[in-house]
Design a protein around this motif. Sequence first.
Motif, short mmCIF file in Angstrom:
data_model
loop_
_atom_site.label_atom_id
_atom_site.label_comp_id
_atom_site.label_asym_id
_atom_site.label_seq_id
_atom_site.Cartn_x
_atom_site.Cartn_y
_atom_site.Cartn_z
N LEU A 1 29.29 122.47 -54.24
CA LEU A 1 30.09 121.52 -55.01
C LEU A 1 30.07 120.15 -54.37
N ARG A 2 30.26 120.13 -53.08
CA ARG A 2 30.28 118.85 -52.37
C ARG A 2 28.91 118.20 -52.33
N LEU A 3 27.89 119.00 -52.24
CA LEU A 3 26.53 118.45 -52.29
C LEU A 3 26.32 117.74 -53.62
N MET A 4 26.78 118.37 -54.66
CA MET A 4 26.60 117.81 -55.99
C MET A 4 27.37 116.49 -56.15
N MET A 5 28.55 116.46 -55.55
CA MET A 5 29.39 115.28 -55.69
C MET A 5 28.81 114.06 -54.99
N GLY A 6 27.83 114.29 -54.11
CA GLY A 6 27.28 113.16 -53.40
C GLY A 6 28.02 112.94 -52.09
N GLU A 7 28.54 111.74 -51.88
CA GLU A 7 29.32 111.43 -50.68
C GLU A 7 28.55 111.67 -49.39
N GLY A 8 27.26 111.55 -49.45
CA GLY A 8 26.50 111.54 -48.21
C GLY A 8 26.25 112.89 -47.56
N LEU A 9 26.67 113.95 -48.19
CA LEU A 9 26.36 115.27 -47.63
C LEU A 9 24.93 115.64 -48.02
N THR A 10 24.20 116.20 -47.07
CA THR A 10 22.82 116.61 -47.36
C THR A 10 22.68 118.11 -47.16
N ARG A 11 21.59 118.64 -47.71
CA ARG A 11 21.29 120.05 -47.53
C ARG A 11 21.30 120.42 -46.06
N GLU A 12 20.70 119.58 -45.24
CA GLU A 12 20.58 119.90 -43.83
C GLU A 12 21.96 119.98 -43.17
N LYS A 13 22.79 118.99 -43.47
CA LYS A 13 24.13 119.01 -42.88
C LYS A 13 24.92 120.23 -43.33
N ALA A 14 24.79 120.54 -44.60
CA ALA A 14 25.54 121.68 -45.13
C ALA A 14 25.09 122.97 -44.46
N LEU A 15 23.78 123.11 -44.28
CA LEU A 15 23.28 124.30 -43.61
C LEU A 15 23.76 124.35 -42.16
N ALA A 16 23.70 123.21 -41.51
CA ALA A 16 24.15 123.17 -40.11
C ALA A 16 25.61 123.57 -40.01
N ALA A 17 26.43 123.11 -40.93
CA ALA A 17 27.85 123.47 -40.90
C ALA A 17 28.01 124.97 -41.12
N SER A 18 27.27 125.50 -42.06
CA SER A 18 27.37 126.94 -42.33
C SER A 18 27.01 127.74 -41.09
N ILE A 19 25.99 127.26 -40.39
CA ILE A 19 25.58 127.96 -39.18
C ILE A 19 26.67 127.89 -38.13
N ASP A 20 27.28 126.74 -37.99
CA ASP A 20 28.42 126.61 -37.08
C ASP A 20 29.49 127.64 -37.40
N PHE A 21 29.72 127.78 -38.68
CA PHE A 21 30.72 128.75 -39.14
C PHE A 21 30.35 130.16 -38.69
N ILE A 22 29.12 130.56 -38.99
CA ILE A 22 28.69 131.92 -38.67
C ILE A 22 28.73 132.17 -37.17
N VAL A 23 28.28 131.18 -36.42
CA VAL A 23 28.27 131.34 -34.97
C VAL A 23 29.69 131.52 -34.45
N SER A 24 30.63 130.77 -35.01
CA SER A 24 32.01 130.86 -34.56
C SER A 24 32.64 132.20 -34.90
#
Lengths: 238, 238
Positions: B196-219
């Motif tokens: 949803l946020r990727l679609m909205m724009g606001e400077g989020l990119t696929r790469e950042k989103a994936l990196a965040a998801s990975i942070d989540f999983i690692v935590s």
Amino acid sequence: MTVVLRRNEKEVAVRMSASQQAAELDKKGRKASKETRQQQLIEATIDSLAKRGYAETTLADVADGAGLSRGIVNFHFESKEKLLVATLQYMAEEYSQHWHQALERAGESAAARLWSLVAADFDRKICTKRKLAAWCAFWGEAKSRPTYQVLCGANDKHYQEIFIGLCRELKEEGRYGFDPDAMALCLCAMLEGLWLRLMMGEGLTREKALAASIDFIVSVFPAHFNHSGPRENGSGGR
Amino acid sequence: MTVVLRRNEKEVAVRMSASQQAAELDKKGRKASKETRQQQLIEATIDSLAKRGYAETTLADVADGAGLSRGIVNFHFESKEKLLVATLQYMAEEYSQHWHQALERAGESAAARLWSLVAADFDRKICTKRKLAAWCAFWGEAKSRPTYQVLCGANDKHYQEIFIGLCRELKEEGRYGFDPDAMALCLCAMLEGLWLRLMMGEGLTREKALAASIDFIVSVFPAHFNHSGPRENGSGGR
DNA sequence: AGAGACTTGCTGAATACTCATTCAATATCT
DNA sequence: AGATATTGAATGAGTATTCAGCAAGTCTCT
């Protein structure tokens, strides 16, 4: 005479469906102030968005829902577009006020504040199926409507910054390994995603969604939370 | 003669905008098979949904986007509604195939499978702004359209069950404290929220989103992952 | 206090417009 | 010569917007 009677019937319909505001607001007849009427129409718009979706929402439907005549929307708002913008503004405003209040009520500690924010997202007042559906209707159109995107985005940015700030504080205190900005993004995205799923139905409830969010927070910030709330290290919230 | 020329122009337009399929598919003139035409129209529909949103998508727009005439949609699909349903089905099918493939390619271990699923969600092929926007358009209408809700929900349920299974396995192995079903919900919701946020724009990119998801999983699953992938305990994935 | 004049909120029929759908005519393929 | 795919003008249903007129409230003057 007959006309007066008809109007009363309409007023009753309104009170039951669209707005459950206190008696102060629904003065009979034409007395109702401009603002009251506008709010009444906005509520009817939210109803229609929730019931029929964005694409099928017509001014006739809104007017009927409010128990008023066909021309009313163009009288109070200038156009359909402006009614919708006003509706989105209204919801954005309400949401913003709600989480600001949650922040104020929370304790001093970052943990207490985060907890309070998350809980606020699933509060009865905000998290109604009706309102979620309306939000989602706007999201669906946001990409192609700069106005909507701005209205959604303005608050959202502020909201996410608060989360970033809190995650940074918590990371400091708890010496966690994650990137706090990324984790804030995850949190915000998860809350929105849960809203989306709540709206879709499928048996998810506010309570389950909140419980899952809490599970998440407890897992990610184990030094700060257990399942009943923030741990009592700094200042105890809640 | 002049007509033939015009048609060629149209074909060129199509090849550039809507579909970048290989040359095998865009045989000139009327030769194109029924299926090819339908797919071409579906691609044009996705374009229109992304560019103008659900409410503003018209058959004329779709036909123009495909470089074909006005009546074409009602010839190949029976109605606008059926075109939209076919489009949603197409996207759902594509998405489903994509994550099934990701699962097959992953190693045996639950950790490797989870990692692969998450990465798949942000793959170039699936995670285009164009397609995200189209998805979101359908979500926005889903609440008031049982057909859409079913089409979104069917896969989604299956998808979430996979996550639940994996989270349960990981919990067993890692002796984590959370409720695995709740955590699976959090994961799915977060992935959707990031879309949803990727679609909205606001400077989020696929790469950042994936990196965040990975942070989540690692935590959340510290015993199973570090930032470069699943840890090498059981069978190494990826 | 009461009658008239004025203001303002509201109505709903008429208007104008957009867009999905139909279908007879046409172009292309086998 | 069919058969099939495609066109695009015509149709009609639905809907946003307009606006002349009406009625409830308010003001003013006697």
